[in-house]
Structure formats: C-alpha cells, structure tokens
Scaffold this active site. Structure first.
Site, PDB file in Angstrom:
ATOM      1  N   CYS A   1     -40.410  62.596 -61.177  1.00  0.00           N
ATOM      2  CA  CYS A   1     -40.247  63.481 -60.572  1.00  0.00           C
ATOM      3  C   CYS A   1     -41.360  62.455 -58.814  1.00  0.00           C
ATOM      4  O   CYS A   1     -41.475  61.371 -58.268  1.00  0.00           O
ATOM      5  CB  CYS A   1     -42.086  63.267 -61.151  1.00  0.00           C
ATOM      6  SG  CYS A   1     -41.699  64.145 -62.736  1.00  0.00           S
TER       7      CYS A   1
ATOM      8  N   HIS B   1     -41.790  57.490 -63.907  1.00  0.00           N
ATOM      9  CA  HIS B   1     -42.815  57.929 -63.729  1.00  0.00           C
ATOM     10  C   HIS B   1     -42.729  58.063 -62.368  1.00  0.00           C
ATOM     11  O   HIS B   1     -44.011  56.337 -62.388  1.00  0.00           O
ATOM     12  CB  HIS B   1     -43.850  58.083 -64.468  1.00  0.00           C
ATOM     13  CG  HIS B   1     -43.671  58.978 -66.687  1.00  0.00           C
ATOM     14  ND1 HIS B   1     -43.799  59.796 -66.212  1.00  0.00           N
ATOM     15  CD2 HIS B   1     -44.005  58.034 -67.021  1.00  0.00           C
ATOM     16  CE1 HIS B   1     -42.990  60.570 -67.583  1.00  0.00           C
ATOM     17  NE2 HIS B   1     -43.307  59.173 -68.364  1.00  0.00           N
TER      18      HIS B   1
END
Length: 314
Positions: free
Chosen positions: A189, A147
């Site tokens: 991301c 992440h």
C-alpha cells in the site's frame, strides 16, 4: 579425440545486450524480500516466491539471488497442502518447488539485516549465501512485498524501514560501487512513497500504488481460505511467464503490465534517475542472466591440451 579440431563458434550462443550495457554491465543479481509473517499474509510469501521462480527460470543462479522470507507458509499447520505454496487458485504452479534456497528466514528478516545486506556491512564470518557480492558491473533487481504506508515498509509487524533510510542505503551502495543499475520494484500500500526519496543515479523504480492508495490482492483460494497473490504482482508474473532468456521484450513494456483498469490502484513509475530509455532496455538486463561470451573464428586444436595423465607425469 586426439587431433580433433573443435570450432568454438559452434559451442556458444552470444548473449544479446545493448551497447550501453556492454560498457559496464557484467552480471545480474536479485534481492527478493517478503517482510510479512502470519497465515493471513500468505499472498506476500506467494508474491516473493513467484518472483524468485521467474528470475531463476530466466537464468539468474541461486548464488546471485538473495531470498528473504519472513514466514514459512509451506510448513504452516494451517496449510491444507503441506510443502506447497501456490499463487493461483487453480494450483497450476507450486512456487515453493523442490529447490527453493531461502537465505534469510523468519526472524532473520529484519530492517537491520536488510540494510546491512545492501550496504555490505555484514558481520565477519557471514556465510557467502547471505551476502550481496555485487560490484560496479552488477545490475540489481530489488523486489519488496509486505504491508506499507506513507514513507515506510513494515517488517514483521514490529519495525519498519523508512523511505529515507532506504534511499540512504542505496546511496551507500552507489558510493561503494556496489551496483551498475538498480530496478526497484515494490508491491505494498502507498508503495510509491518508498521511492520518492531516492537520489542516487541509475535507478529505475516501479510501485504498485501511489501515495494515498491501497495495493489490492487478486483472488482467494477457497481451499486455503486466504488471498493468495497481490494484484500487481499477479499481472507482472503473467507478463514474465511469456518471457524467455532470448526475449526481445523491454523494461518499458514491463512497466505497463498492470493498467488501472485491472490493477485498480495506480501503478507509479520513477525514471528520472535512470539514464537509459526503458523501451530500449531488454527485460533480461534485470530479470535474466547476463553471460557475455567472446566468440572466435579460429579453431582450437584439442590435441595440444595436456591430458590429466600428462599433468601428473610432469
């Protein structure tokens, strides 16, 4: 076999590498990192194990792969298929396999250990399997999944490495002659933010999403109940499955494996630091094993080699 003549040219197959690679490229290494814990991050473990399977299949030995996995999904009590990790709902491939060698696992996967690994600043007595023993002839594949956000990658939901810290670590590697070329690959991301600060030479980078974009997962396995692979890594692996050790496919082709129509996010590429044309770089310069072989047209007379008994008597 006494007196037998062996033609060495029949024993070896020459490895095909570019002229530029021959000049300084002598070996390949891979650093593969999953930074996420917890069952709902199953896909990140599947991502990194899939990449591990691919580089091993193409010839990089475990002794030249550093595998960092933050959680053991194969042994998670929620796993309905113990001792397995699949990257496809059809369960074609168990990427956990029978011979996975995890070098850093669980709470060993930290920012400090990652940076120390890259820069060679590990404590005395660190096992060889936990060391990145690269040199100025090493091409290094660095793959990260987890992440992330604008300018950072989370480790274990408790700390993060910033894009500047990562850039400085790679610069230390260059200054210490710890690599020849690096292929940096990240699936998170806002992944492109992690290569924006790079300033060291000979680095080719690809990211699953641009700044401001999410990197999306591919599909759910209903039997497991979670997403099992990320979209960019899914298409990257689909490409790698069609690559063989003697393949003529190039890094340029690999950089285009996930167009926006299938990736949904926009894949970012940075090649201004890289001195070669990616379309002239064999994909095996990073994903395979470089084993230069010197061929000879002369014959070796086996009878002139002392036997073990003769060595003992001497």
């Amino acid at each position: 076999m006494q007196g037998e003549i062996v033609e060495l040219s029949h024993l070896f197959k020459q490895t095909s590498v570019s002229d530029t690679a021959r000049a300084g490229h002598t070996n390949n290494w891979a650093v593969l990192v999953d930074t996420s814990r917890f069952w709902f991050n199953y896909r990140h473990v599947a991502n990194v194990l899939s990449m591990y399977r691919s580089v091993k299949r193409l010839g990089i030995p475990d002794s030249q792969i550093i595998l960092m996995v933050a959680d053991d999904m194969a042994c998670n009590p929620r796993n309905p298929r113990p001792a397995t990790v699949f990257n496809n709902a059809n369960q074609h491939i168990n990427v956990y396999g029978d011979d996975v060698e995890v070098d850093y696992r669980g709470y060993e996967v930290t920012v400090e250990n990652f940076v120390r690994l890259l820069t060679g600043r590990l404590p005395p007595g660190t096992p060889r399997s936990k060391q990145l023993l690269t040199d100025e002839g090493s091409n290094v594949l660095v793959y990260l999944t987890g992440h992330g956000g604008d300018g950072f990658l989370k480790f274990q939901d408790s700390e993060e490495v910033t894009s500047q810290e990562l850039a400085d670590a790679l610069e230390q590697m260059w200054q210490k002659r710890r690599y020849h070329e690096i292929f940096f690959m990240i699936d998170t991301c806002q992944a492109a933010s992690m290569y924006e600060k790079f300033y060291s030479p000979n680095i080719l980078a690809v990211a699953s999403s641009l700044v401001g974009e999410d990197s999306l997962s591919h599909h759910v396995d209903p039997a497991i109940g979670v997403y099992i692979i990320d979209r960019y890594t899914y298409y990257a692996l689909d490409f790698l499955e069609r690559v063989e050790p003697d393949s003529s496919k190039t890094m340029g082709e690999f950089l285009a494996v996930c167009p926006k129509r299938v990736c949904i996010s926009t894949v970012g590429v940075r090649k201004d630091l890289f001195r070669r044309d990616p379309y002239k770089v064999p994909i095996t310069d990073f994903f395979g094993s470089l084993r230069p072989v010197e061929l000879t047209t002369t014959a070796l007379n086996v009878s002139t080699i002392p036997t073990e008994r003769e060595d003992t008597e001497m």
